[in-house]
Scaffold this motif. Structure first.
Motif, PDB file in Angstrom:
ATOM      1  N   GLY A  24      61.524  35.849  15.820  1.00 19.13           N
ATOM      2  CA  GLY A  24      62.067  35.981  14.467  1.00 19.13           C
ATOM      3  C   GLY A  24      63.576  36.101  14.445  1.00 19.13           C
ATOM      4  N   LYS A  25      64.136  36.136  13.221  1.00 19.14           N
ATOM      5  CA  LYS A  25      65.585  36.187  13.097  1.00 19.14           C
ATOM      6  C   LYS A  25      66.137  37.458  13.745  1.00 19.14           C
ATOM      7  CE  LYS A  25      69.537  36.085  10.076  1.00 19.14           C
ATOM      8  NZ  LYS A  25      70.146  36.367   8.807  1.00 19.14           N
ATOM      9  N   TYR A  26      65.451  38.581  13.510  1.00 16.95           N
ATOM     10  CA  TYR A  26      65.971  39.857  14.028  1.00 16.95           C
ATOM     11  C   TYR A  26      65.273  40.225  15.332  1.00 16.95           C
ATOM     12  CZ  TYR A  26      67.834  39.749   9.406  1.00 16.95           C
ATOM     13  OH  TYR A  26      68.488  39.337   8.278  1.00 16.95           O
ATOM     14  N   LEU A  65      81.883  37.154   4.510  1.00 18.00           N
ATOM     15  CA  LEU A  65      81.743  35.811   3.900  1.00 18.00           C
ATOM     16  C   LEU A  65      80.475  35.136   4.427  1.00 18.00           C
ATOM     17  CD1 LEU A  65      85.360  35.270   4.891  1.00 18.00           C
ATOM     18  CD2 LEU A  65      84.700  34.897   2.534  1.00 18.00           C
ATOM     19  N   GLY A  66      79.621  34.658   3.538  1.00 13.97           N
ATOM     20  CA  GLY A  66      78.337  34.086   3.973  1.00 13.97           C
ATOM     21  C   GLY A  66      77.482  35.200   4.538  1.00 13.97           C
ATOM     22  N   CYS A  67      77.388  36.293   3.770  1.00  8.51           N
ATOM     23  CA  CYS A  67      76.780  37.532   4.287  1.00  8.51           C
ATOM     24  C   CYS A  67      75.270  37.431   4.434  1.00  8.51           C
ATOM     25  CB  CYS A  67      77.112  38.699   3.361  1.00  8.51           C
ATOM     26  SG  CYS A  67      76.369  38.510   1.717  1.00  8.51           S
ATOM     27  N   GLY A  68      74.632  36.414   3.810  1.00 11.76           N
ATOM     28  CA  GLY A  68      73.174  36.322   3.868  1.00 11.76           C
ATOM     29  C   GLY A  68      72.545  37.602   3.371  1.00 11.76           C
ATOM     30  N   SER A  69      71.701  38.217   4.206  1.00  8.93           N
ATOM     31  CA  SER A  69      71.000  39.449   3.806  1.00  8.93           C
ATOM     32  C   SER A  69      71.828  40.697   4.082  1.00  8.93           C
ATOM     33  CB  SER A  69      69.669  39.558   4.537  1.00  8.93           C
ATOM     34  OG  SER A  69      69.060  38.307   4.632  1.00  8.93           O
ATOM     35  N   GLU A 129      77.786  36.733  -5.738  1.00  6.03           N
ATOM     36  CA  GLU A 129      77.413  35.340  -5.497  1.00  6.03           C
ATOM     37  C   GLU A 129      78.670  34.473  -5.626  1.00  6.03           C
ATOM     38  OE1 GLU A 129      73.836  34.274  -7.591  1.00  6.03           O
ATOM     39  OE2 GLU A 129      74.249  32.139  -7.289  1.00  6.03           O
ATOM     40  N   GLY A 130      78.844  33.538  -4.716  1.00  3.17           N
ATOM     41  CA  GLY A 130      80.029  32.683  -4.788  1.00  3.17           C
ATOM     42  C   GLY A 130      79.917  31.534  -3.804  1.00  3.17           C
ATOM     43  N   ASP A 131      80.717  30.501  -4.045  1.00  3.06           N
ATOM     44  CA  ASP A 131      80.669  29.293  -3.225  1.00  3.06           C
ATOM     45  C   ASP A 131      82.000  29.139  -2.485  1.00  3.06           C
ATOM     46  OD1 ASP A 131      80.415  26.811  -2.153  1.00  3.06           O
ATOM     47  OD2 ASP A 131      80.159  25.746  -4.057  1.00  3.06           O
ATOM     48  N   LEU A 132      81.909  28.989  -1.166  1.00  3.54           N
ATOM     49  CA  LEU A 132      83.129  28.887  -0.353  1.00  3.54           C
ATOM     50  C   LEU A 132      83.604  27.440  -0.167  1.00  3.54           C
ATOM     51  CD1 LEU A 132      82.096  31.456   2.398  1.00  3.54           C
ATOM     52  CD2 LEU A 132      84.170  31.626   1.017  1.00  3.54           C
ATOM     53  N   SER A 133      82.914  26.490  -0.785  1.00  7.55           N
ATOM     54  CA  SER A 133      83.226  25.070  -0.516  1.00  7.55           C
ATOM     55  C   SER A 133      84.669  24.693  -0.846  1.00  7.55           C
ATOM     56  CB  SER A 133      82.329  24.149  -1.329  1.00  7.55           C
ATOM     57  OG  SER A 133      81.010  24.475  -1.118  1.00  7.55           O
ATOM     58  N   HIS A 134      85.272  25.398  -1.810  1.00 10.58           N
ATOM     59  CA  HIS A 134      86.653  25.043  -2.200  1.00 10.58           C
ATOM     60  C   HIS A 134      87.620  26.175  -1.905  1.00 10.58           C
ATOM     61  CE1 HIS A 134      84.734  21.690  -4.122  1.00 10.58           C
ATOM     62  NE2 HIS A 134      83.918  22.538  -4.727  1.00 10.58           N
ATOM     63  N   SER A 153      80.270  35.656  10.039  1.00 15.71           N
ATOM     64  CA  SER A 153      79.554  35.750  11.318  1.00 15.71           C
ATOM     65  C   SER A 153      78.462  34.702  11.450  1.00 15.71           C
ATOM     66  CB  SER A 153      78.951  37.139  11.466  1.00 15.71           C
ATOM     67  OG  SER A 153      77.979  37.330  10.468  1.00 15.71           O
ATOM     68  N   PHE A 154      78.030  34.534  12.680  1.00 18.55           N
ATOM     69  CA  PHE A 154      76.861  33.724  13.028  1.00 18.55           C
ATOM     70  C   PHE A 154      76.867  32.319  12.424  1.00 18.55           C
ATOM     71  CE2 PHE A 154      75.604  37.954  14.219  1.00 18.55           C
ATOM     72  CZ  PHE A 154      75.183  37.696  15.517  1.00 18.55           C
ATOM     73  N   GLY A 155      77.879  31.580  12.768  1.00 19.00           N
ATOM     74  CA  GLY A 155      77.904  30.156  12.431  1.00 19.00           C
ATOM     75  C   GLY A 155      78.216  29.847  10.981  1.00 19.00           C
TER      76      GLY A 155
HETATM   77  C1  SAM Z   1      74.125  31.202   9.584  1.00 11.37           C
HETATM   78  S1  SAM Z   1      73.977  32.074   8.110  1.00 11.37           S
HETATM   79  C2  SAM Z   1      74.721  33.613   8.525  1.00 11.37           C
HETATM   80  C3  SAM Z   1      74.169  34.725   7.700  1.00 11.37           C
HETATM   81  C4  SAM Z   1      74.641  36.120   8.052  1.00 11.37           C
HETATM   82  N1  SAM Z   1      76.087  36.241   8.040  1.00 11.37           N
HETATM   83  C5  SAM Z   1      74.073  36.629   9.360  1.00 11.37           C
HETATM   84  O1  SAM Z   1      74.759  37.415   9.988  1.00 11.37           O
HETATM   85  O2  SAM Z   1      72.959  36.320   9.732  1.00 11.37           O
HETATM   86  C6  SAM Z   1      75.150  31.272   7.085  1.00 11.37           C
HETATM   87  C7  SAM Z   1      75.259  31.833   5.690  1.00 11.37           C
HETATM   88  O3  SAM Z   1      76.266  31.072   4.987  1.00 11.37           O
HETATM   89  C8  SAM Z   1      75.832  30.907   3.653  1.00 11.37           C
HETATM   90  N2  SAM Z   1      76.509  29.732   3.052  1.00 11.37           N
HETATM   91  C9  SAM Z   1      76.303  28.430   3.330  1.00 11.37           C
HETATM   92  N3  SAM Z   1      77.074  27.649   2.557  1.00 11.37           N
HETATM   93  C10 SAM Z   1      77.797  28.476   1.761  1.00 11.37           C
HETATM   94  C11 SAM Z   1      78.773  28.285   0.739  1.00 11.37           C
HETATM   95  N4  SAM Z   1      79.141  27.056   0.366  1.00 11.37           N
HETATM   96  N5  SAM Z   1      79.323  29.363   0.134  1.00 11.37           N
HETATM   97  C12 SAM Z   1      78.948  30.614   0.499  1.00 11.37           C
HETATM   98  N6  SAM Z   1      78.015  30.862   1.453  1.00 11.37           N
HETATM   99  C13 SAM Z   1      77.436  29.816   2.075  1.00 11.37           C
HETATM  100  C14 SAM Z   1      74.319  30.714   3.779  1.00 11.37           C
HETATM  101  O4  SAM Z   1      73.654  30.951   2.561  1.00 11.37           O
HETATM  102  C15 SAM Z   1      73.974  31.709   4.878  1.00 11.37           C
HETATM  103  O5  SAM Z   1      73.638  32.957   4.364  1.00 11.37           O
END
Ligand code: SAM
Length: 420
Positions: A24-26, A65-69, A129-134, A153-155
């Motif tokens: 699993g993930k964890y 940034l991209g904190c997921g859970s 909630e937010g989008d990092l694309s720009h 973190s993590f890719g």
């Molecule tokens: C590999 S996961 C890492 C999650 C978390 N940081 C961790 O430690 O497991 C990448 C995260 O980036 C988020 N993500 C992808 N594209 C994004 C975007 N355009 N803006 C913001 N977050 C984004 C995904 O939803 C996902 O939660």
């Protein structure tokens, strides 16, 4: 019936589930290897940052940034002070009283909901909630005061093209206070997991067609119905170009502090073999090393590295790396076979050869000391509960010592300081 209601209530909490660190993930590797290694690299810089803040009578603000859970919170708060001895109870670099606020930001509302549920009781945590694309979204740029630590973190940064990363990092530079840390995390270009992809030219951005296939249970047809998405594979040189360009665009000074190849030995896709059919299936046995009361077949940790023709410089690195890991595993197997449980002593120990790399010699000496020190204990399963986790920590240590920080692992992490 009261009993039925009580058990149903317990079941619905989700905390009545069987928890295993094997999959699993964890899984155990995520908790005890990947999170910890990231923390080990962060440690000196986070210690320094906390000290700076304390001296100014200020507390830390952190953006994930991209904190997921929201897993970054536990990773960061789990980073330890410089050299905690075994006496201290509190070892955290950022004690609760030094954290002002943690803000997690992600595009995925489901993951943010999960994060909010997990951390509902912590008033210092907020999810946006937010989008990092720009670049940094307005929810952060305009909605939040500066942070002391910008953390991805993590890719997470592999989701973006280089010009998008430049915008994100340039925005971070503009948004930051006069001193801040930034940690970025991409997928490494040359992990053994994706050896089939090594040939893509480094003067072009390369994106892997990524599947989260490692979560599919064994036996289920691999990859079926799983969404795939592009993730950037990167080298340190490519990463440095991004940083330098961002720094220039923002007109803010940045300096690299350290780089780390994380998970050379235990990348998630070693076990799927999706991008290299010769991969050793190492993640499961390493998870097993960390698992209490479970013995591991140590032979399953031995790697028969298959070189790829035309990539001598990479083959040379992986040969030395995997041969060192194999030597430590074989040394441990020999010590265990030479341990006399009745006498509580080693009958003999294999020679540690003088030309071995120093980190390997050190790991071998320490393994001998651990086995001599605890082999005679009668309570619990000392092999499963002490010696095997120690072997996992030793392999982790070997990875840290031998990695060049250039893109040879599953993850490539860079830590930078921003100075104004
Ligand atoms: C590999 S996961 C890492 C999650 C978390 N940081 C961790 O430690 O497991 C990448 C995260 O980036 C988020 N993500 C992808 N594209 C994004 C975007 N355009 N803006 C913001 N977050 C984004 C995904 O939803 C996902 O939660």
């Amino acid at each position: 019936m009261a009993e039925k209601k009580a058990y149903t209530q317990a079941f619905r909490t989700g905390k009545y589930d069987k928890v295993s660190g094997l999959l699993g993930k964890y899984d155990n590797v995520r908790k005890y290897w990947e999170d910890q290694v990231t923390g080990i690299y962060l440690r000196p810089f986070l210690n320094n940052l906390v000290e700076k803040k304390r001296n100014r009578l200020e507390r830390l603000r952190i953006l994930d940034l991209g904190c997921g859970s929201g897993d970054g919170y536990d990773l960061i708060m789990g980073v330890t002070r410089k050299d905690p001895g075994i006496y201290e109870y509190v070892t955290a670099t950022i004690t609760d009283d030094m954290l002002k606020e943690y803000v997690g930001m992600d595009i995925n509302a489901d993951l943010l909901r999960q994060a909010q549920e997990y951390y509902a009781s912590n008033p210092k945590m907020k999810f946006v909630e937010g989008d990092l694309s720009h670049g940094l979204p307005p929810e952060i740029l305009e909605g939040q005061p500066p942070f002391d630590f910008y953390f991805a973190s993590f890719g997470t940064l592999s989701h973006f093209h280089d010009d998008q990363c430049v915008r994100i990092i340039a925005d971070i530079c503009r948004h930051a206070p006069e001193y801040a840390l930034f940690m970025g995390d991409w997928l490494g270009r040359y992990s053994y997991e994706w050896q089939d992809l090594w040939h893509h030219p480094v003067n072009q951005e390369y994106f892997i067609d990524y599947r989260i296939s490692y979560l599919s249970p064994e036996g289920e047809e691999k990859g079926t119905g799983l969404a795939s998405f592009p993730l950037r594979l990167i080298t340190k040189d490519e990463l440095m170009k991004i940083i330098e360009q961002a720094s220039q665009e923002a007109g803010v000074e940045t300096a690299p502090l350290t780089f780390c190849d994380r998970s050379i030995f235990v990348g998630r896709h070693l076990d799927t073999g999706d991008y290299n059919k010769n991969c050793p299936r190492l993640r499961l046995p390493v998870n097993s090393l960390f698992e209490s009361h479970q013995r591991t077949d140590l032979e399953s940790l031995l790697v028969d590295y298959v070189p790829r023709r035309g990539f001598d410089h990479l083959n040379n690195f992986f040969e030395l790396f995997f041969m060192s890991c194999n030597a430590l595993v074989k040394y441990t197997i020999s010590l265990l076979s030479e341990y006399d449980s009745e006498e509580g002593k080693l009958r003999s120990a294999p020679e540690v050869l003088p030309f071995y790399p120093d980190p390997l010699k050190e790991a071998m000496h320490n393994m001998q000391r651990v086995i001599e020190g605890v082999g005679w204990l009668e309570w619990g399963d000392v092999r499963a509960n002490v010696i095997e986790p120690h072997l996992a920590y030793s392999l982790r240590r070997l990875e840290i010592a031998l990695q060049p920080g250039t893109g040879m692992g599953h993850g490539l992490v860079g830590i930078f300081e921003i100075k104004k």
